[in-house]
Structure formats: C-alpha cells, structure tokens
Write an enzyme that holds these catalytic residues in place. Structure first.
Site, PDB file in Angstrom:
ATOM      1  N   ASP A   1      42.105  23.456  64.745  1.00  0.00           N
ATOM      2  CA  ASP A   1      42.669  23.356  63.403  1.00  0.00           C
ATOM      3  C   ASP A   1      42.151  22.082  62.730  1.00  0.00           C
ATOM      4  O   ASP A   1      42.250  20.987  63.314  1.00  0.00           O
ATOM      5  CB  ASP A   1      44.204  23.288  63.581  1.00  0.00           C
TER       6      ASP A   1
ATOM      7  N   TYR B   1      45.879  26.059  44.557  1.00  0.00           N
ATOM      8  CA  TYR B   1      44.585  26.289  45.232  1.00  0.00           C
ATOM      9  C   TYR B   1      43.472  25.543  44.502  1.00  0.00           C
ATOM     10  O   TYR B   1      42.676  24.820  45.117  1.00  0.00           O
ATOM     11  CB  TYR B   1      44.274  27.795  45.266  1.00  0.00           C
TER      12      TYR B   1
ATOM     13  N   ASN C   1      33.502  34.015  43.005  1.00  0.00           N
ATOM     14  CA  ASN C   1      33.820  35.368  43.513  1.00  0.00           C
ATOM     15  C   ASN C   1      32.744  35.964  44.415  1.00  0.00           C
ATOM     16  O   ASN C   1      31.966  36.818  44.000  1.00  0.00           O
ATOM     17  CB  ASN C   1      34.080  36.329  42.347  1.00  0.00           C
TER      18      ASN C   1
ATOM     19  N   PHE D   1      34.918  35.200  56.464  1.00  0.00           N
ATOM     20  CA  PHE D   1      33.884  35.986  55.771  1.00  0.00           C
ATOM     21  C   PHE D   1      32.622  35.147  55.534  1.00  0.00           C
ATOM     22  O   PHE D   1      31.543  35.443  56.071  1.00  0.00           O
ATOM     23  CB  PHE D   1      34.494  36.519  54.460  1.00  0.00           C
TER      24      PHE D   1
ATOM     25  N   GLY E   1      40.787  34.212  59.785  1.00  0.00           N
ATOM     26  CA  GLY E   1      39.510  34.747  60.276  1.00  0.00           C
ATOM     27  C   GLY E   1      39.729  35.584  61.527  1.00  0.00           C
ATOM     28  O   GLY E   1      40.852  35.676  62.042  1.00  0.00           O
TER      29      GLY E   1
ATOM     30  N   SER F   1      42.923  32.295  47.882  1.00  0.00           N
ATOM     31  CA  SER F   1      43.944  33.037  47.123  1.00  0.00           C
ATOM     32  C   SER F   1      44.803  32.159  46.212  1.00  0.00           C
ATOM     33  O   SER F   1      45.613  31.350  46.672  1.00  0.00           O
ATOM     34  CB  SER F   1      44.860  33.842  48.051  1.00  0.00           C
TER      35      SER F   1
ATOM     36  N   ARG G   1      33.918  38.481  35.732  1.00  0.00           N
ATOM     37  CA  ARG G   1      33.640  37.514  36.795  1.00  0.00           C
ATOM     38  C   ARG G   1      32.150  37.532  37.112  1.00  0.00           C
ATOM     39  O   ARG G   1      31.491  38.555  36.985  1.00  0.00           O
ATOM     40  CB  ARG G   1      34.381  37.919  38.088  1.00  0.00           C
TER      41      ARG G   1
HETATM   42  P1  NAD Z   1      38.152  33.438  54.923  1.00  0.00           P
HETATM   43  O1  NAD Z   1      39.641  33.414  54.906  1.00  0.00           O
HETATM   44  O2  NAD Z   1      37.474  34.701  55.330  1.00  0.00           O
HETATM   45  O3  NAD Z   1      37.583  32.250  55.806  1.00  0.00           O
HETATM   46  C1  NAD Z   1      38.225  31.020  55.954  1.00  0.00           C
HETATM   47  C2  NAD Z   1      38.202  30.690  57.434  1.00  0.00           C
HETATM   48  O4  NAD Z   1      38.774  29.382  57.613  1.00  0.00           O
HETATM   49  C3  NAD Z   1      39.033  31.646  58.262  1.00  0.00           C
HETATM   50  O5  NAD Z   1      38.275  32.093  59.361  1.00  0.00           O
HETATM   51  C4  NAD Z   1      40.231  30.814  58.718  1.00  0.00           C
HETATM   52  O6  NAD Z   1      40.755  31.227  59.952  1.00  0.00           O
HETATM   53  C5  NAD Z   1      39.648  29.428  58.730  1.00  0.00           C
HETATM   54  N1  NAD Z   1      40.656  28.363  58.537  1.00  0.00           N
HETATM   55  C6  NAD Z   1      41.580  28.272  57.557  1.00  0.00           C
HETATM   56  N2  NAD Z   1      42.336  27.180  57.731  1.00  0.00           N
HETATM   57  C7  NAD Z   1      41.860  26.559  58.838  1.00  0.00           C
HETATM   58  C8  NAD Z   1      42.226  25.382  59.546  1.00  0.00           C
HETATM   59  N3  NAD Z   1      43.271  24.641  59.158  1.00  0.00           N
HETATM   60  N4  NAD Z   1      41.514  25.039  60.637  1.00  0.00           N
HETATM   61  C9  NAD Z   1      40.469  25.799  61.067  1.00  0.00           C
HETATM   62  N5  NAD Z   1      40.088  26.928  60.454  1.00  0.00           N
HETATM   63  C10 NAD Z   1      40.770  27.305  59.353  1.00  0.00           C
HETATM   64  O7  NAD Z   1      37.704  33.012  53.449  1.00  0.00           O
HETATM   65  P2  NAD Z   1      36.241  32.959  52.801  1.00  0.00           P
HETATM   66  O8  NAD Z   1      36.253  33.885  51.641  1.00  0.00           O
HETATM   67  O9  NAD Z   1      35.209  33.094  53.834  1.00  0.00           O
HETATM   68  O10 NAD Z   1      36.240  31.485  52.208  1.00  0.00           O
HETATM   69  C11 NAD Z   1      35.536  30.412  52.815  1.00  0.00           C
HETATM   70  C12 NAD Z   1      35.630  29.197  51.904  1.00  0.00           C
HETATM   71  O11 NAD Z   1      35.055  29.487  50.635  1.00  0.00           O
HETATM   72  C13 NAD Z   1      37.046  28.719  51.619  1.00  0.00           C
HETATM   73  O12 NAD Z   1      37.043  27.313  51.563  1.00  0.00           O
HETATM   74  C14 NAD Z   1      37.349  29.295  50.244  1.00  0.00           C
HETATM   75  O13 NAD Z   1      38.321  28.548  49.553  1.00  0.00           O
HETATM   76  C15 NAD Z   1      35.980  29.176  49.596  1.00  0.00           C
HETATM   77  N6  NAD Z   1      35.765  30.091  48.467  1.00  0.00           N
HETATM   78  C16 NAD Z   1      35.665  31.426  48.681  1.00  0.00           C
HETATM   79  C17 NAD Z   1      35.437  32.288  47.619  1.00  0.00           C
HETATM   80  C18 NAD Z   1      35.316  33.775  47.805  1.00  0.00           C
HETATM   81  O14 NAD Z   1      35.092  34.468  46.801  1.00  0.00           O
HETATM   82  N7  NAD Z   1      35.418  34.317  49.000  1.00  0.00           N
HETATM   83  C19 NAD Z   1      35.325  31.757  46.314  1.00  0.00           C
HETATM   84  C20 NAD Z   1      35.436  30.394  46.130  1.00  0.00           C
HETATM   85  C21 NAD Z   1      35.630  29.561  47.217  1.00  0.00           C
END
Ligand code: NAD
Length: 329
Positions: free
Chosen positions: A67, A155, A184, A22, A47, A92, A223
């Site tokens: 990875d 997490y 969020n 995302f 993703g 999560s 939030r």
């Molecule tokens: P998402 O799951 O949509 O995106 C994460 C991406 O990372 C995915 O495309 C996944 O395939 C990839 N990924 C995961 N593990 C991997 C690995 N070992 N090697 C290569 N690729 C890998 O989640 P998001 O909401 O886009 O979150 C992105 C980042 O922002 C994350 O680090 C998340 O913890 C952080 N974050 C998100 C939020 C939120 O509200 N969405 C809030 C706080 C922090």
C-alpha cells in the site's frame, strides 16, 4: 506505434505503482515487451491479479503487494529503481464526493510517500498520473496547461495537490517529476464492473448482455477519449525527457472530441445491438465538455499520440468481445 523503438539503458528497472490496474498493467506489459525490468506495486484495492497473471512467467517481472499509504513499503519498492511510473490512486469523481477523507489519504499522502521514497533512493525520473479533472470549472476549450479553474471534486483536488508536490519536489530537491494529465483513457483491461466503472467498458459489457445502459445527462457531454497506447507512449517518453521539462504538467490525450451519445451508438452498432439507452440525472462534479490541446507534450516530451479514437475503439471492442467469449467458453 509511438514507442516501439524507444531505447533505455540496458538493464533499466521500472517501478509501476498501481500496476495491477487498467493503465498500470498496460504499462507493465509494454515495458516487458521492450525487454526491461518491471516491479509492480499494488494493494489490489481496485486492481486485479488477472490483469498481470500473464507476466509472472517473465523473469523481468516481479510483484509486490503493498500500500502506498505505508511509507516503509514505498522505500522498499523504490530501492534499485531507475524510473517510477506512479499510477496507484483511486479514480472516480462521484466516489470521491462520498469519501473525501479516504481520497486525500490514498491519493495525496500515497503520492507524497512515493515522491519522497523516490528522492531517498535517487530515482532518475518520477512520472505520475494526473487528470483532466484539474481543469475544473474553467470553460474554455481546448484545455491548455496554465489555464485551470476551480476544481469540482475531492478527486480533482487530490490530483491538483499532487501536481503541486511534483513541482516542489523538482524545485526543492531536483527530483525530475512529470505530471501526465490523462483525458478519459480507454482500452483493454479497463474494468466494466462496479458502480464507478468508466462508460466504455461498462456499456460494452451491458450491451453484450442485452442490458439497457444508462447515460447520465443528455448524452451531449463531450470528452477527449484517449486510447491506452497513447498513455503508454507518454509515460515512456517522459522517462526520457530532459530535466528542463520536469516539475510541470502535460495534457495526454488525442486532441479529439467525442459526444457520449455518439459513442453509445458506435458501440451498439458495432456489437449489432439496437437497444435504446436510458437517460439518468447529470452527475455532480462532472465537467460538461473536455478536450485537450496536446501541443506542450508534443513539444517538450516528444509525444506523438497517434492512436485516434476510431482506431482505439475498434481494438477495444475486439478485446472485450473476445474476453467475453473466453469467459463464456
Ligand atoms: P485502476 O483502478 O484500474 O488502477 C489503479 C490501481 O492502483 C489499482 O490496481 C489499485 O489496486 C491500485 N491502488 C490504489 N490505491 C492504492 C494504494 N494505496 N496502494 C497501492 N496500490 C493502490 O485505475 P486506472 O484507470 O488504471 O488509473 C490509473 C491512474 O490514472 C490513477 O491515478 C487515476 O487517477 C489516473 N487517471 C485515470 C484516468 C482514466 O481514464 N482511467 C483518467 C485520468 C487519470
């Protein structure tokens, strides 16, 4: 708004890890629109190729399926890159409580690999995704950098540990690292699917299908829901920040406070639905209230964060509604 006029050196190259997710896919899109090169590294574990499908025709875009748990992959991916925007991680809180070992390996070791590879390849700036969850059980509001409590989930611990590595990589090795504590985030391409989906896309999808969404707890949790454009702006501004602002963490949010029950009815009313929500038990590891003081990011990164919740939610609803129409067509 916020980053359209940002200018980097001509030919600048950005690595976006987690770029098929995302937040990552929105970062890739914004950088391509500004005219710079983007390499997206993603293992597609949470993703989707559909998130980046439109970018493949752009000569400035390349995709590497790999990875971050594999150090050789990180070394290859960072070669020739000026900026790294490290988003790859599993999100999560509840899933991390079920799978603590995997979270440690994926989120902490993966991030350490990326920092070390960035150091070896002389990356200029290493900007990475942290989270408001690092505030843990600290009750005071608004959340302020330097006033953290004990974390409540594996997490959150992975994010806190990664922040510490970020601090060390700056002080020991002079890699300019910036931890962005997202609050969020919501907006286009956030997945509505799966047990661990975020509430906004999940409720929109359920309401569009006339299903009855469940609110965990009484709905009085609040939030600082943050529109994706603010997060994109923060990442790009951090790439231009001074080295004296590196090795630190920054709240990235709008600075508002929305209650889940109010959001539910904003979504239901906008979609023309009068479906009452169901109420489920509170979720373990969840923080009751969270909103951010964003003055540090404003002062040291030049962050504006000008997209309010109301402006963002209107855009998000429009996007999900039209995406649903495309799927049905
Ligand atoms: P998402 O799951 O949509 O995106 C994460 C991406 O990372 C995915 O495309 C996944 O395939 C990839 N990924 C995961 N593990 C991997 C690995 N070992 N090697 C290569 N690729 C890998 O989640 P998001 O909401 O886009 O979150 C992105 C980042 O922002 C994350 O680090 C998340 O913890 C952080 N974050 C998100 C939020 C939120 O509200 N969405 C809030 C706080 C922090």
């Amino acid at each position: 708004m916020g980053y359209e006029n940002i200018v980097f050196e001509e030919g600048s190259a950005f690595l976006v890890t987690g770029g098929a997710g995302f937040i990552g896919s929105n970062l890739c899109e914004a950088i391509l629109n500004l005219g710079y090169r983007v390499r997206c590294l993603d293992d597609l574990s949470t993703g989707y190729i559909k998130n980046i499908a439109d970018f493949f025709s752009n000569p400035n875009f390349s995709f590497m399926q790999g990875d971050v748990k594999d150090y050789a992959t990180c070394l290859e991916a960072t070669k020739g890159m000026d900026y790294v925007l490290h988003q790859a991680a599993w999100g999560s809180v509840p899933r991390s409580i079920e799978m603590p070992l995997f979270y440690e390996e994926n989120n902490v070791l993966g991030s350490l690999h990326m920092m070390e590879a960035s150091r070896q390849n002389n990356v200029k700036k290493f900007v990475f995704a942290s989270s408001s969850s690092v505030y843990g059980d600290e009750p005071s509001l608004p959340k302020k950098e330097g006033r953290e409590g004990s974390v409540l989930s594996p997490y959150a611990l992975t994010k806190k540990t990664t922040e510490e590595y970020g601090r060390l990589y700056h002080s020991l090795y002079h890699l300019d690292t910036y931890a962005l504590r997202y609050f969020n985030v919501f907006g286009k391409r956030q997945t509505p699917d799966g047990t661990y989906a975020a509430v906004i896309p999940k409720w929109i999808k359920q309401l569009l299908h006339n299903e009855q969404p469940t609110i965990h707890g009484d709905g009085r949790q609040s939030r600082d829901f943050t529109y994706i454009e603010n997060v994109v702006e923060a990442n790009l501004k951090a790439c231009l920040a001074s080295s004296s602002a590196a090795g630190q963490a920054y709240n990235i949010a709008y600075g508002g406070r929305e209650y889940l029950i109010d959001i539910y009815w904003i979504l239901a009313n906008s979609l023309g639905k009068s479906i009452e929500p169901l109420y489920g038990p509170d979720r373990q590891g969840d923080i009751k209230h969270s909103n951010a003081d964003i003055s540090k990011a404003k002062e040291l990164l030049g962050y504006e964060g000008s997209w309010s919740f109301a402006m963002g939610i209107e855009q998000a609803i429009a996007w999900y509604t039209s995406a649903a129409r495309e799927i049905e067509a």
